[in-house]
Scaffold this motif. Structure first.
Motif: not given
Length: 55
Positions: A1-7, A45-51
């Motif tokens: 899965m793609k890595k995404v940056k979170v706060e 945000a878009k990657a999380i929504e897609k997941a």
């Protein structure tokens, strides 16, 4: 899965509020679901929504 940056929104796993780090999109979805993190960027945000839609 793609890595995404979170706060970090709430302290957890030695992370402080406001700190950013990278996790997989699936893990970010789970952490966001329980309120521990929020997306750091619009792309995240878009990657999380897609997941979330993939489930």
């Amino acid at each position: 899965m793609k890595k995404v940056k979170v706060e970090v929104a709430m302290r957890h796993a030695g992370k402080k509020v406001g700190e950013t780090y990278e996790v997989s999109a699936g893990q970010a979805k789970a952490l966001e679901g329980i309120g521990l993190v929020k997306p750091a960027t619009q792309a995240a945000a878009k990657a999380i929504e897609k997941a979330a839609k993939a489930d």
